[in-house]
Design a protein around this motif. Structure first.
Motif, PDB file in Angstrom:
ATOM      1  N   HIS A 155       0.815  -1.179  -0.027  1.00  0.00           N
ATOM      2  CA  HIS A 155       0.028   0.019   0.155  1.00  0.00           C
ATOM      3  C   HIS A 155       0.711   1.167   0.065  1.00  0.00           C
ATOM      4  CE1 HIS A 155      -3.300   2.676   0.702  1.00  0.00           C
ATOM      5  NE2 HIS A 155      -2.927   2.910   1.949  1.00  0.00           N
ATOM      6  N   TYR A 156       1.646   1.304   0.806  1.00  0.00           N
ATOM      7  CA  TYR A 156       2.733   2.432   0.937  1.00  0.00           C
ATOM      8  C   TYR A 156       3.460   2.707  -0.406  1.00  0.00           C
ATOM      9  CZ  TYR A 156       6.042   5.731   2.505  1.00  0.00           C
ATOM     10  OH  TYR A 156       7.247   6.727   2.572  1.00  0.00           O
ATOM     11  N   ALA A 157       4.014   1.508  -1.197  1.00  0.00           N
ATOM     12  CA  ALA A 157       4.536   1.789  -2.467  1.00  0.00           C
ATOM     13  C   ALA A 157       3.871   2.141  -3.439  1.00  0.00           C
ATOM     14  CB  ALA A 157       5.030   0.225  -2.908  1.00  0.00           C
ATOM     15  N   GLU A 158       2.228   1.782  -3.455  1.00  0.00           N
ATOM     16  CA  GLU A 158       1.376   2.485  -4.239  1.00  0.00           C
ATOM     17  C   GLU A 158       1.106   3.897  -3.973  1.00  0.00           C
ATOM     18  OE1 GLU A 158      -2.351   0.433  -3.657  1.00  0.00           O
ATOM     19  OE2 GLU A 158      -1.637  -1.466  -4.602  1.00  0.00           O
ATOM     20  N   GLN A 159       1.353   4.429  -2.756  1.00  0.00           N
ATOM     21  CA  GLN A 159       1.197   5.988  -2.542  1.00  0.00           C
ATOM     22  C   GLN A 159       2.411   6.644  -3.065  1.00  0.00           C
ATOM     23  OE1 GLN A 159       0.827   5.737   1.742  1.00  0.00           O
ATOM     24  NE2 GLN A 159      -1.312   6.080   1.665  1.00  0.00           N
ATOM     25  N   VAL A 160       3.693   6.082  -2.906  1.00  0.00           N
ATOM     26  CA  VAL A 160       4.815   6.751  -3.502  1.00  0.00           C
ATOM     27  C   VAL A 160       4.645   6.788  -4.985  1.00  0.00           C
ATOM     28  CG1 VAL A 160       7.363   6.560  -3.571  1.00  0.00           C
ATOM     29  CG2 VAL A 160       5.987   5.848  -1.296  1.00  0.00           C
ATOM     30  N   GLY A 161       4.132   5.980  -5.847  1.00  0.00           N
ATOM     31  CA  GLY A 161       4.017   5.936  -7.182  1.00  0.00           C
ATOM     32  C   GLY A 161       5.376   5.245  -7.912  1.00  0.00           C
ATOM     33  N   GLU A 162       6.113   6.076  -8.708  1.00  0.00           N
ATOM     34  CA  GLU A 162       6.985   5.390  -9.407  1.00  0.00           C
ATOM     35  C   GLU A 162       8.275   5.609  -8.816  1.00  0.00           C
ATOM     36  OE1 GLU A 162       7.221   3.943 -12.357  1.00  0.00           O
ATOM     37  OE2 GLU A 162       5.088   3.539 -11.913  1.00  0.00           O
ATOM     38  N   GLN A 163       8.563   6.519  -7.681  1.00  0.00           N
ATOM     39  CA  GLN A 163       9.503   6.829  -7.150  1.00  0.00           C
ATOM     40  C   GLN A 163      10.123   5.571  -6.257  1.00  0.00           C
ATOM     41  OE1 GLN A 163       9.509   9.901  -4.042  1.00  0.00           O
ATOM     42  NE2 GLN A 163      11.547  10.443  -4.158  1.00  0.00           N
ATOM     43  N   PRO A 164      11.375   5.115  -6.455  1.00  0.00           N
ATOM     44  CA  PRO A 164      11.780   3.909  -5.820  1.00  0.00           C
ATOM     45  C   PRO A 164      11.998   4.270  -4.263  1.00  0.00           C
ATOM     46  CG  PRO A 164      13.647   4.868  -7.012  1.00  0.00           C
ATOM     47  CD  PRO A 164      12.362   5.724  -7.387  1.00  0.00           C
ATOM     48  N   LEU A 165      11.952   3.153  -3.686  1.00  0.00           N
ATOM     49  CA  LEU A 165      12.225   3.168  -2.139  1.00  0.00           C
ATOM     50  C   LEU A 165      13.493   3.044  -1.565  1.00  0.00           C
ATOM     51  CD1 LEU A 165       8.807   1.318  -0.633  1.00  0.00           C
ATOM     52  CD2 LEU A 165       9.322   3.955  -0.985  1.00  0.00           C
ATOM     53  N   LEU A 166      13.985   3.695  -0.379  1.00  0.00           N
ATOM     54  CA  LEU A 166      14.914   3.313   0.270  1.00  0.00           C
ATOM     55  C   LEU A 166      14.524   2.543   1.569  1.00  0.00           C
ATOM     56  CD1 LEU A 166      18.160   3.548   1.340  1.00  0.00           C
ATOM     57  CD2 LEU A 166      17.618   5.672   2.165  1.00  0.00           C
ATOM     58  N   LEU A 167      14.618   1.162   1.261  1.00  0.00           N
ATOM     59  CA  LEU A 167      14.154   0.648   2.401  1.00  0.00           C
ATOM     60  C   LEU A 167      15.015   0.307   3.589  1.00  0.00           C
ATOM     61  CD1 LEU A 167      11.400  -0.828   3.081  1.00  0.00           C
ATOM     62  CD2 LEU A 167      12.408  -2.973   2.260  1.00  0.00           C
ATOM     63  N   VAL A 168      14.933   0.771   4.830  1.00  0.00           N
ATOM     64  CA  VAL A 168      15.862   0.832   5.894  1.00  0.00           C
ATOM     65  C   VAL A 168      15.428  -0.437   6.833  1.00  0.00           C
ATOM     66  CG1 VAL A 168      16.641   2.026   7.800  1.00  0.00           C
ATOM     67  CG2 VAL A 168      16.281   3.201   5.710  1.00  0.00           C
ATOM     68  N   VAL A 169      16.201  -1.242   7.043  1.00  0.00           N
ATOM     69  CA  VAL A 169      16.115  -2.427   7.617  1.00  0.00           C
ATOM     70  C   VAL A 169      17.067  -2.716   8.987  1.00  0.00           C
ATOM     71  CG1 VAL A 169      15.699  -4.918   7.478  1.00  0.00           C
ATOM     72  CG2 VAL A 169      15.436  -3.707   5.688  1.00  0.00           C
ATOM     73  N   PRO A 170      16.518  -2.587  10.279  1.00  0.00           N
ATOM     74  CA  PRO A 170      17.095  -2.740  11.440  1.00  0.00           C
ATOM     75  C   PRO A 170      17.551  -4.300  11.591  1.00  0.00           C
ATOM     76  CG  PRO A 170      14.999  -2.198  11.969  1.00  0.00           C
ATOM     77  CD  PRO A 170      15.033  -2.110  10.381  1.00  0.00           C
ATOM     78  N   ASP A 171      18.716  -4.718  12.145  1.00  0.00           N
ATOM     79  CA  ASP A 171      19.015  -6.008  12.215  1.00  0.00           C
ATOM     80  C   ASP A 171      19.319  -6.371  13.486  1.00  0.00           C
ATOM     81  OD1 ASP A 171      19.428  -9.006  11.241  1.00  0.00           O
ATOM     82  OD2 ASP A 171      21.680  -8.043  11.590  1.00  0.00           O
ATOM     83  N   ALA A 176       9.979  -8.699   1.023  1.00  0.00           N
ATOM     84  CA  ALA A 176       9.866  -7.120   0.525  1.00  0.00           C
ATOM     85  C   ALA A 176       9.925  -7.024  -0.717  1.00  0.00           C
ATOM     86  CB  ALA A 176      10.622  -6.318   1.601  1.00  0.00           C
ATOM     87  N   LEU A 177      11.333  -7.278  -1.232  1.00  0.00           N
ATOM     88  CA  LEU A 177      11.631  -7.073  -2.838  1.00  0.00           C
ATOM     89  C   LEU A 177      10.619  -7.722  -3.694  1.00  0.00           C
ATOM     90  CD1 LEU A 177      15.490  -7.447  -2.413  1.00  0.00           C
ATOM     91  CD2 LEU A 177      14.100  -5.241  -2.990  1.00  0.00           C
ATOM     92  N   ASP A 178      10.223  -9.025  -3.225  1.00  0.00           N
ATOM     93  CA  ASP A 178       9.239  -9.766  -4.044  1.00  0.00           C
ATOM     94  C   ASP A 178       7.758  -8.678  -4.394  1.00  0.00           C
ATOM     95  OD1 ASP A 178      10.658 -11.935  -4.509  1.00  0.00           O
ATOM     96  OD2 ASP A 178       9.458 -12.990  -2.859  1.00  0.00           O
ATOM     97  N   ILE A 179       7.680  -8.058  -3.278  1.00  0.00           N
ATOM     98  CA  ILE A 179       6.291  -7.211  -3.392  1.00  0.00           C
ATOM     99  C   ILE A 179       6.882  -5.910  -4.193  1.00  0.00           C
ATOM    100  CG2 ILE A 179       4.922  -5.597  -2.007  1.00  0.00           C
ATOM    101  CD1 ILE A 179       5.204  -7.744   0.196  1.00  0.00           C
ATOM    102  N   LEU A 180       7.719  -5.180  -3.939  1.00  0.00           N
ATOM    103  CA  LEU A 180       8.335  -4.029  -4.561  1.00  0.00           C
ATOM    104  C   LEU A 180       8.732  -4.016  -5.935  1.00  0.00           C
ATOM    105  CD1 LEU A 180      10.113  -2.415  -1.664  1.00  0.00           C
ATOM    106  CD2 LEU A 180       7.924  -1.766  -2.385  1.00  0.00           C
ATOM    107  N   GLU A 181       9.262  -5.138  -6.353  1.00  0.00           N
ATOM    108  CA  GLU A 181       9.897  -5.476  -7.686  1.00  0.00           C
ATOM    109  C   GLU A 181       9.339  -6.512  -8.501  1.00  0.00           C
ATOM    110  OE1 GLU A 181      13.008  -3.930  -8.378  1.00  0.00           O
ATOM    111  OE2 GLU A 181      12.939  -2.799  -6.481  1.00  0.00           O
ATOM    112  N   ALA A 182       7.910  -6.706  -8.084  1.00  0.00           N
ATOM    113  CA  ALA A 182       6.977  -7.745  -8.890  1.00  0.00           C
ATOM    114  C   ALA A 182       6.906  -7.244 -10.395  1.00  0.00           C
ATOM    115  CB  ALA A 182       5.555  -8.032  -8.210  1.00  0.00           C
ATOM    116  N   PRO A 183       6.980  -8.374 -11.460  1.00  0.00           N
ATOM    117  CA  PRO A 183       7.290  -9.922 -11.315  1.00  0.00           C
ATOM    118  C   PRO A 183       8.544 -10.248 -10.865  1.00  0.00           C
ATOM    119  CG  PRO A 183       7.030  -9.180 -13.590  1.00  0.00           C
ATOM    120  CD  PRO A 183       7.111  -7.824 -12.835  1.00  0.00           C
TER     121      PRO A 183
END
Length: 204
Positions: free
Chosen positions: A92-108, A160-167
Motif C-alpha cells: 500500500h505504501y509503495a502505491e502511494q509513493v508511485g514510481e519513486q523507488p524506495l530506500l528501504l531501511v531494515v534494522p537487524d 519485501a523485494l518480491d512485493i516491490l519489484e514484482a514480477p
C-alpha cells in the motif's frame, strides 16, 4: 585455534557460501543497519543479504552519525521496515509513493536491539513505517520464532523485494541461507534435529 574464515561471507572456509550468493539488481535500495551484537551471530543473514544485492548496503553500529546522508539518497524515498503504530502494508505504501523507488531501511538485531537502534537514532524512528503481510512463516527450522510472522532479516528483505519489484522474484537471495540451515542440521545429525526440532520420537 579458530578455523580460517572466508573474508567475504565470514563463514569457515570449508563451509564458504560465496558460490551461492547471487548478484541481484533492484530499483529498491536497501540500507541494513546491524546492531553490533549480530556481527558474530552464527547466521548473520544481514551480511548475506547485503552481499547478494547490488543496490544494498550494510552498516554496523548503535549510533549512526552519518544517518542524515545515508537517508538522503537522491531519487529515493526512505521508509523503515519495522512494525509499530501507524505502520502501513508495504504494498500500500509503495502505491502511494508511485514510481519513486524506495530506500528501504531494515534494522537487524533482536527485537530489543532493533528498538534500541530506533531509540538511539531518532531519524530512524521518524521514518514512515512499513510492514509485511501477517502470517508469514520463517524457513529457519532450528529456532522457534519469537512471535507469529517473525522472519530472519534476509527472509524479510526477500519478501519485501518480491512485493516491490514484482514480477521479479528474489528467491535466489535465500540460497545461502538455506545452505546455512542444512549445514547446521548436518552438524547436529538428522536424528537429533528430528527429535529436538520436529518433536519426533524415533525408534532406536
Amino acid at each position: 585455534m579458530s578455523r580460517p574464515q572466508c573474508p567475504r561471507c565470514c563463514r569457515p572456509l570449508e563451509r564458504c557460501l560465496c558460490a551461492l550468493i547471487p548478484q541481484l539488481h533492484s530499483r529498491t535500495r536497501l540500507l541494513i543497519l546491524q546492531h553490533p551484537s549480530e556481527v558474530k551471530h552464527a547466521l548473520n543473514t544481514a551480511r548475506l543479504a547485503a552481499l547478494g544485492l547490488c543496490n544494498g548496503e550494510l552498516r554496523v553500529g548503535e549510533v549512526f552519525e552519518d544517518l542524515p546522508a545515508l537517508l538522503a539518497q537522491p531519487g529515493y524515498r526512505a521508509c523503515l521496515l519495522f512494525p509499530g503504530e501507524g505502520a502501513q502494508a508495504l504494498a500500500h505504501y509503495a502505491e502511494q509513493v508511485g514510481e519513486q523507488p524506495l530506500l528501504l531501511v531494515v534494522p537487524d538485531g533482536t527485537w530489543r536491539k532493533a528498538r534500541k537502534l530506533l531509540h538511539c537514532n531518532p531519524l530512524l524512528a521518524a521514518l514512515p513505517r512499513v510492514t509485511l503481510a501477517a502470517g508469514l512463516q520463517s524457513r529457519y527450522r532450528l529456532r522457534k520464532a519469537p512471535m507469529p510472522g517473525a522472519l530472519s532479516t534476509i527472509e524479510a528483505i526477500a519478501c519485501a523485494l518480491d512485493i516491490l519489484e514484482a514480477p521479479q522474484r528474489f528467491d535466489a537471495l535465500l540460497q545461502p541461507f538455506e545452505a546455512l540451515i542444512e549445514g547446521q542440521i548436518d552438524a547436529m545429525g538428522e536424528q537429533t534435529y528430528r527429535r529436538n526440532h520436529l518433536g519426533e520420537h524415533l525408534d532406536s
